[in-house]
Design a protein around this motif. Structure first.
Motif, PDB file in Angstrom:
ATOM      1  N   GLY A 178      15.692  46.994 -27.801  1.00 43.10           N
ATOM      2  CA  GLY A 178      15.666  47.546 -29.147  1.00 43.10           C
ATOM      3  C   GLY A 178      16.449  46.745 -30.166  1.00 43.10           C
ATOM      4  N   ARG A 179      17.143  45.706 -29.748  1.00 45.29           N
ATOM      5  CA  ARG A 179      17.923  44.899 -30.670  1.00 45.29           C
ATOM      6  C   ARG A 179      17.171  43.599 -30.952  1.00 45.29           C
ATOM      7  N   THR A 180      17.312  43.105 -32.152  1.00 41.54           N
ATOM      8  CA  THR A 180      16.669  41.833 -32.468  1.00 41.54           C
ATOM      9  C   THR A 180      17.515  40.691 -31.903  1.00 41.54           C
ATOM     10  N   ILE A 181      16.856  39.602 -31.611  1.00 43.82           N
ATOM     11  CA  ILE A 181      17.566  38.448 -31.067  1.00 43.82           C
ATOM     12  C   ILE A 181      18.562  37.914 -32.090  1.00 43.82           C
ATOM     13  N   GLY A 182      18.248  38.081 -33.392  1.00 43.32           N
ATOM     14  CA  GLY A 182      19.167  37.626 -34.426  1.00 43.32           C
ATOM     15  C   GLY A 182      20.464  38.407 -34.469  1.00 43.32           C
ATOM     16  N   ASP A 183      20.487  39.629 -33.915  1.00 41.29           N
ATOM     17  CA  ASP A 183      21.713  40.428 -33.889  1.00 41.29           C
ATOM     18  C   ASP A 183      22.685  39.965 -32.816  1.00 41.29           C
ATOM     19  N   LEU A 184      22.220  39.140 -31.922  1.00 38.37           N
ATOM     20  CA  LEU A 184      23.038  38.693 -30.807  1.00 38.37           C
ATOM     21  C   LEU A 184      23.685  37.350 -31.176  1.00 38.37           C
ATOM     22  N   PRO A 185      24.742  36.894 -30.537  1.00 37.94           N
ATOM     23  CA  PRO A 185      25.307  37.419 -29.298  1.00 37.94           C
ATOM     24  C   PRO A 185      26.172  38.666 -29.506  1.00 37.94           C
ATOM     25  N   ALA A 186      26.225  39.453 -28.469  1.00 42.72           N
ATOM     26  CA  ALA A 186      27.051  40.645 -28.485  1.00 42.72           C
ATOM     27  C   ALA A 186      28.407  40.320 -27.845  1.00 42.72           C
ATOM     28  N   PRO A 187      29.471  40.934 -28.353  1.00 42.42           N
ATOM     29  CA  PRO A 187      30.807  40.653 -27.786  1.00 42.42           C
ATOM     30  C   PRO A 187      30.961  41.248 -26.396  1.00 42.42           C
ATOM     31  N   ARG A 188      31.772  40.576 -25.586  1.00 41.83           N
ATOM     32  CA  ARG A 188      32.169  41.032 -24.249  1.00 41.83           C
ATOM     33  C   ARG A 188      30.985  41.261 -23.326  1.00 41.83           C
ATOM     34  N   GLU A 189      29.949  40.477 -23.460  1.00 37.89           N
ATOM     35  CA  GLU A 189      28.848  40.563 -22.511  1.00 37.89           C
ATOM     36  C   GLU A 189      29.169  39.704 -21.284  1.00 37.89           C
ATOM     37  N   PRO A 190      28.800  40.176 -20.089  1.00 39.15           N
ATOM     38  CA  PRO A 190      29.164  39.417 -18.876  1.00 39.15           C
ATOM     39  C   PRO A 190      28.328  38.164 -18.676  1.00 39.15           C
ATOM     40  N   TYR A 191      27.187  38.060 -19.355  1.00 40.02           N
ATOM     41  CA  TYR A 191      26.282  36.944 -19.125  1.00 40.02           C
ATOM     42  C   TYR A 191      26.487  35.856 -20.171  1.00 40.02           C
ATOM     43  N   GLU A 192      26.338  34.614 -19.725  1.00 38.23           N
ATOM     44  CA  GLU A 192      26.302  33.478 -20.629  1.00 38.23           C
ATOM     45  C   GLU A 192      24.876  32.943 -20.612  1.00 38.23           C
ATOM     46  N   VAL A 193      24.100  33.310 -21.628  1.00 40.50           N
ATOM     47  CA  VAL A 193      22.653  33.081 -21.610  1.00 40.50           C
ATOM     48  C   VAL A 193      22.174  32.586 -22.960  1.00 40.50           C
ATOM     49  N   LYS A 194      21.247  31.641 -22.948  1.00 39.17           N
ATOM     50  CA  LYS A 194      20.486  31.265 -24.140  1.00 39.17           C
ATOM     51  C   LYS A 194      19.028  31.599 -23.882  1.00 39.17           C
ATOM     52  N   ILE A 195      18.394  32.242 -24.857  1.00 38.21           N
ATOM     53  CA  ILE A 195      16.977  32.534 -24.719  1.00 38.21           C
ATOM     54  C   ILE A 195      16.204  31.343 -25.299  1.00 38.21           C
ATOM     55  N   VAL A 196      15.526  30.626 -24.438  1.00 42.85           N
ATOM     56  CA  VAL A 196      14.815  29.421 -24.838  1.00 42.85           C
ATOM     57  C   VAL A 196      13.433  29.762 -25.376  1.00 42.85           C
ATOM     58  N   ALA A 197      12.761  30.724 -24.747  1.00 43.46           N
ATOM     59  CA  ALA A 197      11.393  31.055 -25.152  1.00 43.46           C
ATOM     60  C   ALA A 197      11.099  32.504 -24.806  1.00 43.46           C
ATOM     61  N   LEU A 198      10.115  33.074 -25.513  1.00 40.27           N
ATOM     62  CA  LEU A 198       9.722  34.466 -25.281  1.00 40.27           C
ATOM     63  C   LEU A 198       8.209  34.585 -25.410  1.00 40.27           C
ATOM     64  N   SER A 199       7.634  35.421 -24.556  1.00 41.21           N
ATOM     65  CA  SER A 199       6.194  35.692 -24.590  1.00 41.21           C
ATOM     66  C   SER A 199       5.986  37.191 -24.466  1.00 41.21           C
TER      67      SER A 199
END
Length: 527
Positions: free
Chosen positions: A331-352
């Motif tokens: 429910g969140r837009t990718i532009g709203d991220l990154p979120a603080p204190r998230e356990p994952y270190e992730v970059k979203i490269v592509a979406l389908s």
């Protein structure tokens, strides 16, 4: 005379091996290992004789050289050299001329095997960027290295063997020896150069007619899942100032450049002559076959970060997955991220979504359960997501790794050979050629300090110090910032303790690398 049973079985095994090589698509390693297993099982020869090839120094050397070649490709050094020397040829003939000529010239002074091994991924990248048939470049690449290597004494091991036989004959026969003289480095050049020129002309003219081209597999046009991928051009990007045509992004195979966005400016038309600028956002339409090559392109950085990543990008992996119904980003837009204190270190490269790329920019897309995503992750991600609560992992996308674009320093280690100056020079050239361009400028982006470690079996460290200092002074003329020249004496393989068992020497070498890092605190790569 009747043929022994073992001989008959051996001939039959060889015939089956060659039949499988010619008539099937099984990997050659599987076929040869199967034949070896059959020979061992049937007792056709002693096991030690059948496995002797695996202990051959030549075979082991080739295996090590392929690892060295992969390292050169992963650092990006080979890609940068290829961009300067080869570029992006528009036709197959231009590709053959730009690749085969430099390879033949380089193999005249360098070992053929690492040279070909380093050029294989370059040819692969050229073929994918220009949609040329790689099958018409790989075999000529090998032949060009062989032809060029035969042009000088040190270009191929067979010439060195002949030179050694001549020296032995002169020494053994003395005055009774037939008229002959020791072979110099350019002794075979008059004949070898003509043979190489004729061979290269034949490869360019006849190769395209004799070698197979690209064939479309049955069902290749079937519907594939297409992703929308976004990358940006950073301030220090290798692609900044290049046109789409020169960067290989205009007519590449496996992906299509859909748009280029510039902040505060109208979207420019996607044309081959468009010059890339700092801050440009490039949107691609691609599938999972073309995306890894795009992701590994030097100068492109994924735009959207779900959470910050502190590790170096060349250590990251690319995975395809599906957003889980329990994903915390729903429910969140990718532009709203990154979120603080998230356990994952992730970059979203592509979406389908539903097999097609989103129509809007990815930053405006709201994440939904079932979205297919391609993520850039580090190794801890696989443990943190082991229960697949956030993402259902479909597969890892292999075959490409991010090239290391910066380095805290370069350490070059080379042995010192005695009594044969060409061999000593050749060892240095083999190690240095990936880091120096054709115009004698370093191929590392930015300034990279370099130090040398010379290993010798003589105990006196000052014995060859003047010659080694002169060599490092010559290297400095190529704009490499030479910092230190260290000599590791009294190291004779199999006779004296190796360097790894000498704490004093290991501490000196570790301090050398540590000092290189200290000279460039902005470089994050650890020694």
């Amino acid at each position: 005379m009747t043929l022994p049973v073992d001989a008959g079985i051996t001939l039959a095994l060889l015939a089956v091996t060659f039949l499988l090589l010619f008539a099937t698509r099984l990997p050659p390693t599987v076929i040869f290992l199967g034949a070896l297993t059959a020979a061992i099982t049937l007792g056709l020869a002693p096991v030690t004789d059948l496995l002797k090839g695996f202990s051959n120094p030549g075979v082991l050397t080739v295996g090590v050289l392929f690892m060295v070649a992969e390292g050169m490709y992963s650092t990006g050094a080979i890609t940068l050299i290829a961009d300067r020397v080869v570029g992006l040829p528009a036709t197959l003939t231009a590709a053959q001329v730009s690749v085969l000529g430099p390879v033949a010239l380089g193999s005249s002074f360098l070992n053929n095997t690492p040279l070909v091994a380093m050029m294989i991924p370059v040819v692969r990248d050229i073929a994918r960027s220009t949609q040329l048939a790689a099958s018409r470049l790989y075999l000529p690449l090998s032949y060009a290295s062989i032809l060029g290597g035969a042009s000088t004494l040190i270009g191929t091991s067979t010439n060195l063997i002949i030179a050694g036989l001549i020296i032995d004959a002169i020494a053994a026969m003395g005055a009774e020896a037939p008229p002959m003289e020791r072979a110099s480095i350019f002794f075979p050049t008059p004949v070898g150069l003509v043979a190489a020129a004729v061979g290269l002309i034949f490869l360019v003219l006849a190769g395209p007619r004799l070698l197979p081209g690209r064939k479309k597999e049955e069902g290749e046009e079937a519907v594939r899942r297409l992703y929308g991928a976004e990358f940006f051009i950073a301030a220090d990007s290798y692609l900044r100032g290049k046109t789409l045509e020169a960067s290989g992004l205009a007519h590449a195979e496996g992906f299509r450049l859909a748009s280029v966005r510039r902040s505060g400016r109208p979207a420019p038309a996607v044309e081959p002559g468009l010059t890339l600028r700092e801050g440009d956002v490039l949107t691609f339409s691609t599938d999972t076959d073309g995306l890894p090559a795009l992701w590994a392109t030097i100068g492109l950085v994924p735009l959207n970060t779900l959470s910050p990543q502190d590790t170096e990008r060349h250590r990251h992996r690319l995975v395809e997955g599906v957003v889980s119904p329990q994903n915390s980003y729903l429910g969140r837009t990718i532009g709203d991220l990154p979120a603080p204190r998230e356990p994952y270190e992730v970059k979203i490269v592509a979406l389908s979504r539903n097999g097609t790329p989103p129509a809007e920019p990815l930053r405006e897309v709201r994440i939904e359960a079932g979205d297919n995503v391609v993520l850039e992750v580090n190794d801890p991600f696989f443990f943190q997501n082991r229960n697949e609560q956030e993402y259902l992992i479909l597969k890892r996308l292999r075959g490409y790794r991010i090239k290391m674009e910066s380095s805290g320093g370069l350490v070059v280690a080379a042995p010192v050979y005695f009594g044969y100056v060409p061999a000593m020079t050749k060892a240095w050239l083999d190690r240095l050629v990936p880091y120096i361009g054709m115009d004698m400028s370093p191929t590392f982006p930015g300034s990279c300090p370099v130090s040398f470690i010379f290993v010798q079996n003589m105990p006196d460290p000052s014995l060859f110090e003047p010659a080694l200092r002169s060599f490092t002074d010559a290297v400095a003329m190529s704009n490499l910032a030479v910092r230190e020249c260290m000599i590791a004496p009294d190291c004779e393989r199999g006779v004296k303790p190796p360097v790894t068992e000498r704490p004093d020497q290991m501490e000196r070498e570790y301090a050398l690398g540590r000092d290189l890092i200290a000279m460039r605190p902005e470089a994050k790569n650890e020694f």
